[in-house]
Design an enzyme around this catalytic site. Structure first.
Site, mmCIF file in Angstrom:
data_model
loop_
_atom_site.group_PDB
_atom_site.id
_atom_site.type_symbol
_atom_site.label_atom_id
_atom_site.label_comp_id
_atom_site.label_asym_id
_atom_site.label_seq_id
_atom_site.Cartn_x
_atom_site.Cartn_y
_atom_site.Cartn_z
ATOM 1 N N LYS A 1 0.809 -1.230 0.000
ATOM 2 C CA LYS A 1 0.000 0.000 0.000
ATOM 3 C C LYS A 1 0.840 1.276 0.000
ATOM 4 O O LYS A 1 0.441 2.274 -0.588
ATOM 5 C CB LYS A 1 -0.953 0.005 1.196
ATOM 6 C CG LYS A 1 -2.101 -0.978 1.026
ATOM 7 C CD LYS A 1 -3.053 -0.978 2.203
ATOM 8 C CE LYS A 1 -4.146 -2.002 1.971
ATOM 9 N NZ LYS A 1 -5.058 -2.151 3.102
ATOM 10 N N ASP B 1 -9.718 2.623 2.581
ATOM 11 C CA ASP B 1 -9.630 2.092 3.957
ATOM 12 C C ASP B 1 -10.072 3.157 4.961
ATOM 13 O O ASP B 1 -10.590 2.838 6.033
ATOM 14 C CB ASP B 1 -8.179 1.700 4.302
ATOM 15 C CG ASP B 1 -7.782 0.358 3.708
ATOM 16 O OD1 ASP B 1 -8.676 -0.423 3.331
ATOM 17 O OD2 ASP B 1 -6.563 0.099 3.610
HETATM 18 P P1 NAP Z 1 1.772 -3.961 5.910
HETATM 19 O O1 NAP Z 1 1.864 -2.590 5.327
HETATM 20 O O2 NAP Z 1 2.536 -5.062 5.304
HETATM 21 O O3 NAP Z 1 2.129 -3.845 7.481
HETATM 22 C C1 NAP Z 1 2.185 -5.003 8.275
HETATM 23 C C2 NAP Z 1 2.282 -4.595 9.748
HETATM 24 O O4 NAP Z 1 2.310 -5.773 10.553
HETATM 25 C C3 NAP Z 1 3.551 -3.815 10.097
HETATM 26 O O5 NAP Z 1 3.276 -2.935 11.172
HETATM 27 C C4 NAP Z 1 4.497 -4.944 10.543
HETATM 28 O O6 NAP Z 1 5.522 -4.523 11.404
HETATM 29 C C5 NAP Z 1 3.534 -5.804 11.328
HETATM 30 N N1 NAP Z 1 4.012 -7.194 11.444
HETATM 31 C C6 NAP Z 1 3.932 -8.150 10.519
HETATM 32 N N2 NAP Z 1 4.451 -9.309 10.982
HETATM 33 C C7 NAP Z 1 4.876 -9.057 12.253
HETATM 34 C C8 NAP Z 1 5.482 -9.837 13.285
HETATM 35 N N3 NAP Z 1 5.774 -11.120 13.086
HETATM 36 N N4 NAP Z 1 5.768 -9.248 14.483
HETATM 37 C C9 NAP Z 1 5.462 -7.928 14.676
HETATM 38 N N5 NAP Z 1 4.892 -7.133 13.728
HETATM 39 C C10 NAP Z 1 4.594 -7.678 12.543
HETATM 40 O O7 NAP Z 1 0.237 -4.465 5.914
HETATM 41 P P2 NAP Z 1 -1.107 -3.593 6.000
HETATM 42 O O8 NAP Z 1 -1.595 -3.317 4.649
HETATM 43 O O9 NAP Z 1 -0.882 -2.468 6.956
HETATM 44 O O10 NAP Z 1 -2.103 -4.672 6.660
HETATM 45 C C11 NAP Z 1 -1.957 -5.028 8.033
HETATM 46 C C12 NAP Z 1 -3.128 -5.922 8.438
HETATM 47 O O11 NAP Z 1 -4.359 -5.173 8.371
HETATM 48 C C13 NAP Z 1 -3.325 -7.130 7.508
HETATM 49 O O12 NAP Z 1 -3.723 -8.212 8.300
HETATM 50 C C14 NAP Z 1 -4.467 -6.699 6.579
HETATM 51 O O13 NAP Z 1 -5.183 -7.782 6.091
HETATM 52 C C15 NAP Z 1 -5.297 -5.862 7.555
HETATM 53 N N6 NAP Z 1 -6.140 -4.863 6.871
HETATM 54 C C16 NAP Z 1 -7.480 -5.069 6.875
HETATM 55 C C17 NAP Z 1 -8.311 -4.150 6.283
HETATM 56 C C18 NAP Z 1 -9.791 -4.369 6.302
HETATM 57 O O14 NAP Z 1 -10.490 -3.799 5.475
HETATM 58 N N7 NAP Z 1 -10.323 -5.138 7.235
HETATM 59 C C19 NAP Z 1 -7.786 -3.005 5.659
HETATM 60 C C20 NAP Z 1 -6.402 -2.817 5.698
HETATM 61 C C21 NAP Z 1 -5.583 -3.755 6.309
HETATM 62 P P3 NAP Z 1 6.981 -4.090 10.794
HETATM 63 O O15 NAP Z 1 6.772 -2.718 10.195
HETATM 64 O O16 NAP Z 1 7.857 -4.077 11.985
HETATM 65 O O17 NAP Z 1 7.329 -5.132 9.770
#
Ligand code: NAP
Length: 314
Positions: A66, A102
């Site tokens: 994103k 979002d």
């Molecule tokens: P992203 O940009 O890839 O960010 C992932 C986040 O998770 C970062 O803060 C990352 O930390 C953290 N993370 C991942 N693995 C980790 C671990 N093992 N230990 C600690 N922190 C970890 O993804 P995103 O787009 O923000 O999405 C994040 C989540 O929100 C996903 O599950 C997605 O499906 C959900 N989401 C849902 C909606 C909805 O409409 N319901 C909308 C948007 C997002 P680091 O920066 O330290 O790597």
């Protein structure tokens, strides 16, 4: 010619957006196909260029792209520029326009979670990725006065705080290191707790142990599943919600942007529920829980110990 809309992410298999959007196109009698494109970061640029072709109406963008797609857009809408993250792409001729639906989806989810109570002013956000940016932007706009962002890699949370420095100048927006004791003490000062990490997406782990979460909190997990985080905080006595409302409403807003038509929200809800009943599934990504045991899990490691978890893929 059949028009195409694609979801670009890594991973994207088993996405619920596919079922939801295809059902919406079909219900409206539109000749549009929704495709799932699993593209690693290195293949992202080529995928975005391909969207310029006449057969594409646009795209959705999900984890982990994103923020990366922002500089690849020809124009950004206000919400996309404000968040520094894009989850929906539309076309103006061959020009690509980056949106962030979002933000709208989160607003509906937040209002539903808070219900008839007074809107709180303090929130704790776990995570600092593209999803967290939409959340923080929404909280600032809602008039929150104290928002604390915890992230495994502190520098990413600090970058998020810098990004919002102007719009959050009147309030306290802080990045804090991921230490359980610090999270625990912040939870005593907050009313809302939001998991915007992908921890729990691919396996049955929680970002923090439920027992450090006070009973009276309102808890939202962006993941569309009854995650361990939600199960444990519910057991504590918290009011909890998963990512379904946000997913549905960001998807409905995207549908309208691509087609110019109101989204068939009931059809989309039914498709989501049906897809979910076909297995425990995530918001936009992989299956969760037992089904995911043998799936690749780039971001699935637990981070519930006092020290930050080992960086995934770093
Ligand atoms: P992203 O940009 O890839 O960010 C992932 C986040 O998770 C970062 O803060 C990352 O930390 C953290 N993370 C991942 N693995 C980790 C671990 N093992 N230990 C600690 N922190 C970890 O993804 P995103 O787009 O923000 O999405 C994040 C989540 O929100 C996903 O599950 C997605 O499906 C959900 N989401 C849902 C909606 C909805 O409409 N319901 C909308 C948007 C997002 P680091 O920066 O330290 O790597």
């Amino acid at each position: 010619m059949t028009k195409r809309v694609v979801l670009i992410g890594h991973p994207v298999a088993h996405s619920l957006s596919g079922a939801m959007q295809q059902a919406a196109f079909d219900a409206k009698g539109l000749d549009v196909r929704y495709e799932l494109w699993d593209r690693s970061p290195i293949a992202l640029g080529a995928a975005i260029r391909e969207l310029k072709g006449d057969d594409f109406l646009g795209a959705n963008v999900t984890i982990p792209h994103k923020e990366r797609v922002v500089p690849l857009m020809d124009r950004l809408t206000e919400d996309a520029a404000a968040t520094g993250a894009v989850n929906t792409i539309t076309k103006e001729g061959r020009r690509l326009v980056g949106h962030n639906t979002d933000v709208a989806g989160f607003k509906v989810a937040l209002d539903k979670l808070v219900g008839r109570q007074r809107m709180p002013r303090h929130a704790v956000v776990l995570g600092a990725g593209g999803g967290a940016r939409a959340i923080v932007h929404g909280l600032i706009r809602e008039g929150f006065l104290r928002v604390i962002v915890f992230n495994r890699h502190l520098h990413r949370a600090e970058a998020l705080v810098r990004h919002f420095s102007k719009s959050a100048a009147h309030m306290e927006l802080k990045a804090m290191p991921w230490h359980e004791s610090i999270i625990e003490s912040e939870l005593l000062r907050t009313k809302i707790l939001i998991n915007a990490t992908s921890i729990g997406l691919n396996s049955d782990v929680s970002p923090i142990p439920g027992e450090i979460v006070p009973a009276e909190l309102l808890v939202l997990d962006l993941i569309y599943a009854d995650t361990r985080f939600l199960r444990e905080t519910r057991k504590q006595g918290c009011t909890v919600a998963d990512g379904q409302t946000m997913l549905l409403n960001q998807g409905a807003a995207a549908f309208t942007l691509w087609t110019g038509q109101p989204a068939p929200v009931e059809v989309m809800t039914d498709a989501l529920v049906a897809a979910r009943s076909g297995g425990l599934r995530s918001a936009e990504g992989e299956v969760t829980g037992a089904e995911a045991d043998d799936a690749p899990a780039p971001d699935a490691g637990p981070a519930s110990d006092a020290a930050p978890a080992a960086p995934a893929g770093a």
